[in-house]
Scaffold this motif. Structure first.
Motif, PDB file in Angstrom:
ATOM      1  N   GLY A  14       0.737  -1.371   0.005  1.00  0.00           N
ATOM      2  CA  GLY A  14      -0.100   0.031  -0.196  1.00  0.00           C
ATOM      3  C   GLY A  14       0.961   1.351  -0.085  1.00  0.00           C
ATOM      4  N   ILE A  15       2.086   1.488   0.817  1.00  0.00           N
ATOM      5  CA  ILE A  15       2.835   2.510   1.061  1.00  0.00           C
ATOM      6  C   ILE A  15       3.225   1.973  -1.133  1.00  0.00           C
ATOM      7  CG2 ILE A  15       5.422   3.295   1.944  1.00  0.00           C
ATOM      8  CD1 ILE A  15       3.812   1.961   4.709  1.00  0.00           C
ATOM      9  N   ALA A  16       4.039   1.432  -1.552  1.00  0.00           N
ATOM     10  CA  ALA A  16       4.814   1.851  -2.590  1.00  0.00           C
ATOM     11  C   ALA A  16       3.615   2.232  -3.978  1.00  0.00           C
ATOM     12  CB  ALA A  16       4.850   0.386  -2.560  1.00  0.00           C
ATOM     13  N   ALA A  17       2.460   1.742  -3.539  1.00  0.00           N
ATOM     14  CA  ALA A  17       1.244   1.925  -4.614  1.00  0.00           C
ATOM     15  C   ALA A  17       1.067   3.612  -4.550  1.00  0.00           C
ATOM     16  CB  ALA A  17      -0.065   1.171  -3.986  1.00  0.00           C
ATOM     17  N   ALA A  18       1.182   4.141  -3.478  1.00  0.00           N
ATOM     18  CA  ALA A  18       0.439   5.928  -2.441  1.00  0.00           C
ATOM     19  C   ALA A  18       1.835   6.196  -2.896  1.00  0.00           C
ATOM     20  CB  ALA A  18      -0.127   5.337  -1.569  1.00  0.00           C
ATOM     21  N   TYR A  19       3.201   5.759  -2.655  1.00  0.00           N
ATOM     22  CA  TYR A  19       4.036   6.451  -3.248  1.00  0.00           C
ATOM     23  C   TYR A  19       4.343   6.788  -4.684  1.00  0.00           C
ATOM     24  CZ  TYR A  19       9.218   7.532  -3.781  1.00  0.00           C
ATOM     25  OH  TYR A  19      10.069   8.043  -4.030  1.00  0.00           O
ATOM     26  N   PHE A  20       4.351   5.644  -5.836  1.00  0.00           N
ATOM     27  CA  PHE A  20       4.731   6.008  -6.681  1.00  0.00           C
ATOM     28  C   PHE A  20       3.215   5.769  -8.212  1.00  0.00           C
ATOM     29  CE2 PHE A  20       7.790   2.711  -5.922  1.00  0.00           C
ATOM     30  CZ  PHE A  20       9.136   3.127  -6.850  1.00  0.00           C
ATOM     31  N   LEU A  21       1.861   6.020  -7.083  1.00  0.00           N
ATOM     32  CA  LEU A  21       0.860   6.476  -7.838  1.00  0.00           C
ATOM     33  C   LEU A  21      -0.011   7.962  -7.828  1.00  0.00           C
ATOM     34  CD1 LEU A  21      -0.610   3.029  -8.154  1.00  0.00           C
ATOM     35  CD2 LEU A  21       0.430   3.971  -9.824  1.00  0.00           C
ATOM     36  N   ASP A  22       1.270   8.305  -6.918  1.00  0.00           N
ATOM     37  CA  ASP A  22       0.611  10.053  -6.393  1.00  0.00           C
ATOM     38  C   ASP A  22       0.270  10.902  -7.447  1.00  0.00           C
ATOM     39  OD1 ASP A  22       0.580  12.297  -4.562  1.00  0.00           O
ATOM     40  OD2 ASP A  22       2.926  12.875  -5.024  1.00  0.00           O
ATOM     41  N   PRO A  23      -0.624  11.494  -7.941  1.00  0.00           N
ATOM     42  CA  PRO A  23      -1.088  12.212  -8.979  1.00  0.00           C
ATOM     43  C   PRO A  23      -0.391  13.381  -9.537  1.00  0.00           C
ATOM     44  CG  PRO A  23      -2.742  12.442  -7.536  1.00  0.00           C
ATOM     45  CD  PRO A  23      -2.288  11.226  -6.156  1.00  0.00           C
ATOM     46  N   LYS A  24       0.652  13.793  -8.011  1.00  0.00           N
ATOM     47  CA  LYS A  24       1.711  15.330  -8.044  1.00  0.00           C
ATOM     48  C   LYS A  24       3.071  13.872  -8.634  1.00  0.00           C
ATOM     49  CE  LYS A  24      -1.010  18.212  -5.481  1.00  0.00           C
ATOM     50  NZ  LYS A  24      -0.789  18.956  -4.652  1.00  0.00           N
ATOM     51  N   LYS A  25       3.578  13.345  -7.660  1.00  0.00           N
ATOM     52  CA  LYS A  25       4.695  13.583  -8.488  1.00  0.00           C
ATOM     53  C   LYS A  25       5.146  11.984  -8.614  1.00  0.00           C
ATOM     54  CE  LYS A  25       6.497  16.811  -5.062  1.00  0.00           C
ATOM     55  NZ  LYS A  25       7.355  16.564  -3.560  1.00  0.00           N
ATOM     56  N   GLY A  26       3.759  11.224  -8.870  1.00  0.00           N
ATOM     57  CA  GLY A  26       4.313   9.185  -8.847  1.00  0.00           C
ATOM     58  C   GLY A  26       4.535   9.306 -10.133  1.00  0.00           C
ATOM     59  N   ALA A  27       4.429  10.192 -11.833  1.00  0.00           N
ATOM     60  CA  ALA A  27       5.626   9.591 -12.582  1.00  0.00           C
ATOM     61  C   ALA A  27       6.606  10.399 -11.905  1.00  0.00           C
ATOM     62  CB  ALA A  27       4.947  11.049 -14.016  1.00  0.00           C
ATOM     63  N   ASP A  28       7.612  11.404 -11.841  1.00  0.00           N
ATOM     64  CA  ASP A  28       8.820  11.447 -11.925  1.00  0.00           C
ATOM     65  C   ASP A  28       9.619  10.449 -10.724  1.00  0.00           C
ATOM     66  OD1 ASP A  28       8.620  14.035 -12.801  1.00  0.00           O
ATOM     67  OD2 ASP A  28       8.546  15.393 -11.060  1.00  0.00           O
ATOM     68  N   ARG A  29       8.536  10.032  -9.646  1.00  0.00           N
ATOM     69  CA  ARG A  29       9.719   8.427  -9.710  1.00  0.00           C
ATOM     70  C   ARG A  29       9.415   7.262  -9.830  1.00  0.00           C
ATOM     71  NH1 ARG A  29       5.142  10.344  -3.496  1.00  0.00           N
ATOM     72  NH2 ARG A  29       6.811  12.444  -2.854  1.00  0.00           N
ATOM     73  N   ARG A  30       8.157   7.049 -10.644  1.00  0.00           N
ATOM     74  CA  ARG A  30       8.454   6.269 -11.631  1.00  0.00           C
ATOM     75  C   ARG A  30       9.203   6.314 -12.621  1.00  0.00           C
ATOM     76  NH1 ARG A  30       2.830   6.611 -11.056  1.00  0.00           N
ATOM     77  NH2 ARG A  30       2.986   7.401 -13.094  1.00  0.00           N
ATOM     78  N   ALA A  31       9.956   7.357 -13.104  1.00  0.00           N
ATOM     79  CA  ALA A  31      10.550   7.121 -14.216  1.00  0.00           C
ATOM     80  C   ALA A  31      12.085   7.196 -13.404  1.00  0.00           C
ATOM     81  CB  ALA A  31      10.672   9.209 -14.459  1.00  0.00           C
ATOM     82  N   SER A  32      12.091   8.378 -12.232  1.00  0.00           N
ATOM     83  CA  SER A  32      13.350   7.596 -11.614  1.00  0.00           C
ATOM     84  C   SER A  32      14.030   6.567 -11.076  1.00  0.00           C
ATOM     85  CB  SER A  32      13.647   8.733 -10.183  1.00  0.00           C
ATOM     86  OG  SER A  32      14.259   8.920  -9.980  1.00  0.00           O
ATOM     87  N   ALA A  33      13.083   5.631 -10.965  1.00  0.00           N
ATOM     88  CA  ALA A  33      12.485   4.442 -10.189  1.00  0.00           C
ATOM     89  C   ALA A  33      13.080   3.735 -11.655  1.00  0.00           C
ATOM     90  CB  ALA A  33      11.880   3.520  -9.835  1.00  0.00           C
ATOM     91  N   MET A  34      13.117   3.584 -12.859  1.00  0.00           N
ATOM     92  CA  MET A  34      12.967   2.772 -14.180  1.00  0.00           C
ATOM     93  C   MET A  34      14.673   3.485 -14.559  1.00  0.00           C
ATOM     94  SD  MET A  34      10.624   0.753 -15.099  1.00  0.00           S
ATOM     95  CE  MET A  34      11.527   1.076 -16.327  1.00  0.00           C
ATOM     96  N   ASP A  35      15.004   5.132 -14.391  1.00  0.00           N
ATOM     97  CA  ASP A  35      16.188   4.422 -14.916  1.00  0.00           C
ATOM     98  C   ASP A  35      17.229   4.243 -14.326  1.00  0.00           C
ATOM     99  OD1 ASP A  35      15.059   7.011 -16.712  1.00  0.00           O
ATOM    100  OD2 ASP A  35      15.626   8.775 -15.750  1.00  0.00           O
ATOM    101  N   LYS A  36      16.468   4.239 -12.257  1.00  0.00           N
ATOM    102  CA  LYS A  36      17.900   3.549 -11.510  1.00  0.00           C
ATOM    103  C   LYS A  36      18.203   2.226 -12.028  1.00  0.00           C
ATOM    104  CE  LYS A  36      17.544   6.636  -7.989  1.00  0.00           C
ATOM    105  NZ  LYS A  36      16.796   7.174  -6.452  1.00  0.00           N
ATOM    106  N   LEU A  37      17.018   1.492 -12.142  1.00  0.00           N
ATOM    107  CA  LEU A  37      16.539  -0.224 -12.291  1.00  0.00           C
ATOM    108  C   LEU A  37      17.416  -0.703 -14.321  1.00  0.00           C
ATOM    109  CD1 LEU A  37      15.771  -2.541 -12.166  1.00  0.00           C
ATOM    110  CD2 LEU A  37      13.667  -2.492 -13.984  1.00  0.00           C
ATOM    111  N   ASN A  38      17.218   0.798 -15.260  1.00  0.00           N
ATOM    112  CA  ASN A  38      18.363   0.739 -16.200  1.00  0.00           C
ATOM    113  C   ASN A  38      19.731   0.396 -15.818  1.00  0.00           C
ATOM    114  OD1 ASN A  38      16.043   0.363 -17.741  1.00  0.00           O
ATOM    115  ND2 ASN A  38      15.119   2.258 -18.148  1.00  0.00           N
TER     116      ASN A  38
END
Length: 96
Positions: A14-38
């Motif tokens: 639930g915490i992870a979903a709220a963190y990554f699906l946040d309407p304001k910063k979720g997109a930036d967080r997902r992009a940052s996570a993908m950059d780190k994974l790549n």
């Protein structure tokens, strides 16, 4: 799986979903996570090395801050002790 572990897993998801699906910063967080994974996929050792270096620097900063706080506390305690001893000597001299 025991009940407590299931609850903790659900809370974590639930915490992870709220963190990554946040309407304001979720997109930036997902992009940052993908950059780190790549980055990790391309150079796992380098990525881990950078991570450990960052952790090491943070630990040094925390250690230095703690030493400073402890040092300040010791200096205040020594000063208080010296003042108490001086007052005690003054009281002893005044009563004799």
């Amino acid at each position: 799986m025991n009940r407590t572990l299931k609850i903790l897993t659900g809370v974590g998801a639930g915490i992870a979903a709220a963190y990554f699906l946040d309407p304001k910063k979720g997109a930036d967080r997902r992009a940052s996570a993908m950059d780190k994974l790549n980055s990790f996929k391309e150079d796992p050792r380098g990525t881990i090395s950078q991570l450990t270096d960052g952790i090491r620097e943070q630990a040094k900063g925390i250690t230095n801050s703690a030493k400073s706080v402890i040092g300040d506390g010791v200096q205040k305690a020594e000063s208080t002790l010296q003042n108490d001893v001086s007052r005690g000597n003054q009281l002893t001299q005044a009563t004799h």
